[in-house]
Design an enzyme around this catalytic site. Structure first.
Site, PDB file in Angstrom:
ATOM      1  N   ASP A  84       0.837  -1.193   0.000  1.00 35.00           N
ATOM      2  CA  ASP A  84       0.000   0.000   0.000  1.00 35.00           C
ATOM      3  C   ASP A  84       0.874   1.247   0.000  1.00 35.00           C
ATOM      4  O   ASP A  84       1.983   1.256   0.522  1.00 35.00           O
ATOM      5  CB  ASP A  84      -0.967   0.008   1.177  1.00 35.00           C
ATOM      6  CG  ASP A  84      -0.392  -0.613   2.448  1.00 35.00           C
ATOM      7  OD1 ASP A  84       0.826  -0.857   2.502  1.00 35.00           O
ATOM      8  OD2 ASP A  84      -1.163  -0.851   3.385  1.00 35.00           O
ATOM      9  N   GLU A 154      -5.574   3.506   3.941  1.00 35.40           N
ATOM     10  CA  GLU A 154      -5.930   4.120   5.214  1.00 35.40           C
ATOM     11  C   GLU A 154      -7.404   4.521   5.292  1.00 35.40           C
ATOM     12  O   GLU A 154      -7.946   4.661   6.394  1.00 35.40           O
ATOM     13  CB  GLU A 154      -5.053   5.350   5.486  1.00 35.40           C
ATOM     14  CG  GLU A 154      -3.574   5.042   5.690  1.00 35.40           C
ATOM     15  CD  GLU A 154      -3.298   4.268   6.969  1.00 35.40           C
ATOM     16  OE1 GLU A 154      -4.230   4.083   7.781  1.00 35.40           O
ATOM     17  OE2 GLU A 154      -2.151   3.832   7.158  1.00 35.40           O
TER      18      GLU A 154
END
Length: 425
Positions: A84, A154
């Protein structure tokens, strides 16, 4: 000295010292130049160029700013490695020479300080290092390697966006999904594996508790939403204590509550923000429905009319639980013990944190998936914490300062060698 020897030994495992130094420069660049969720434009461009240089066929701007890199190397299994890219709106306080001083803009146009306070800079560097290793060792495996760089973890939108754009239809469908996550409480050089549920379902819920306002001296003429909201906060905890099986983990946290304007005014509403966490989908739905029933029931008991019932909504931020296929977890644990030593691979307990990597394994038919923990704390900091001198900073802390020089080679070795073993499996 022991730590330096460990780093040197692991560095040999993933390439020359020059390659190791280059990966550290990549890490420092990523750390110093964070970008927030949905805004990972330069990060994606920087890593896409490096993957192209390693011989990957690279697709950019997939699922937003996502990157998909494919290397076909004959017949065999398909293995996907995922990292990520997004950072957090946190002002860094580590004092590192390459600390982030960036003020960057979010998707809504707001300016924030930004920091890789969750270790995504380590994740990306490890994925690049593992991709390099596998490209250099094509004679040791046969199959298709996919490396994805995912945006917006997130805010739990990146995996959904990439899958929604057809990740597993437009590119080869994986036989295995593999990822890692930095662990601020585990010493660098170690990895941790959790069979079964590893991370939780996470939902964000908004509740507007309505009332009938008036003067604080005449409460009998009002329906005070503050009092009603207080009753709800306590009643929600009874859902966990008395409605959810004690064998099933679940959490309800009221993280924010705001209402009223002045000392002597009973207001019209109170706004609450909740986070709900669980592992199974059944418990998730049970918790959501119980909160709705409890809130509406208390409002009705308080005498509020139908048009003043609580307004309850789930935000579009759902993160599904991450489930590590137990057989795969057991197999990978044995593999990693051979790679870095029996004492460096530990079995850990599940946590209530969220990670949208779990989405990739939930597609039908389900894909065996594993996300493992990569130790990130320096041995000195771990020793200080154990002696009670200084607690370890958590993930998302402005003081999170990973021992990247140890963690990254450990991650590259375990991820690349595990991928090779999975191709053979």
């Amino acid at each position: 000295m022991k730590k330096l020897l460990l780093c040197s030994a692991l560095a040999v495992g993933f390439g020359t010292s020059a390659q190791a130094q280059d990966l550290m420069s990549v890490y420092k660049h990523l750390h110093a130049n964070p970008e927030l969720s949905l805004m990972e434009v330069e990060t994606a461009r920087y890593l896409a160029a490096r993957l192209k240089a390693e011989g990957f066929e690279v697709t950019e701007q997939f699922g937003g700013t996502g990157v998909v890199a494919v290397m076909k190397n004959g017949p065999g299994k398909t293995v996907m490695l995922r990292a990520d890219m997004d950072a957090l709106p946190v002002k860094e306080e580590t004092g590192l020479s390459f600390a982030s001083t960036v003020i960057t803009r979010d998707a809504e146009g707001n300016d924030w300080p930004a920091m890789h306070a969750c270790g995504h800079d380590i994740h990306m560097t490890v994925a690049l290092g593992a991709a390099r290793e596998l490209a250099a060792k094509k004679d040791q495996w046969s199959g298709t390697l996919i490396v994805i760089l995912q945006p917006a973890e997130e805010i739990s939108q990146g995996a959904l966006a990439m899958l929604g754009e057809g990740l597993f239809e437009k590119f080869p469908r994986p036989d295995y999904n593999l990822a890692l996550h930095a662990n601020s409480g585990l010493e660098a050089g170690y990895v941790g594996i959790v069979p079964g549920y590893a991370l939780a379902n996470v939902d964000s819920m908004d509740i507007t508790v309505q009332g009938i306002g008036g003067h604080g001296a005449y409460p009998h003429t009002t329906k005070d939403p503050v009092v009603l909201a207080a009753q709800m906060v306590l009643a929600f905890q009874a859902i966990i204590a008395r409605e959810i099986s004690p064998q099933e983990p679940a959490v309800i946290t009221v993280g924010s509550i705001h209402g009223g304007t002045k000392h002597n005014i009973i207001g019209e509403e109170v706004k609450m923000q909740l986070t709900l966490r669980s592992y199974s989908e059944d418990v998730r739905q049970q918790t959501i429905e119980a909160i709705k029933r409890t809130a509406n029931g208390l409002a009705a008991a308080y005498g509020l009319p139908e048009d003043k019932m609580p307004i309850i909504s789930l935000r579009n931020e759902y993160t599904p639980s991450a489930y590590n296929n137990p057989d795969l977890a057991e197999t990978v644990m044995a593999m990693m013990k051979n790679q870095i030593g029996d004492d460096k691979v530990v079995q850990l307990d599940p946590v209530m944190g969220g990670e949208d990597f779990g989405r990739y394994g939930k597609v039908e038919p389900k894909i065996p998936s594993l996300i493992y923990w990569l130790g990130a704390a320096s041995s000195e900091d771990v020793a200080a914490a154990r002696s009670g001198k200084k607690p370890l900073p958590s993930l998302h802390s402005p003081f999170f300062k990973p021992d990247a020089a140890t963690a990254i080679p450990t991650g590259v070795t375990t991820m690349s060698e595990t991928a090779i073993a999975l191709f053979a499996k």
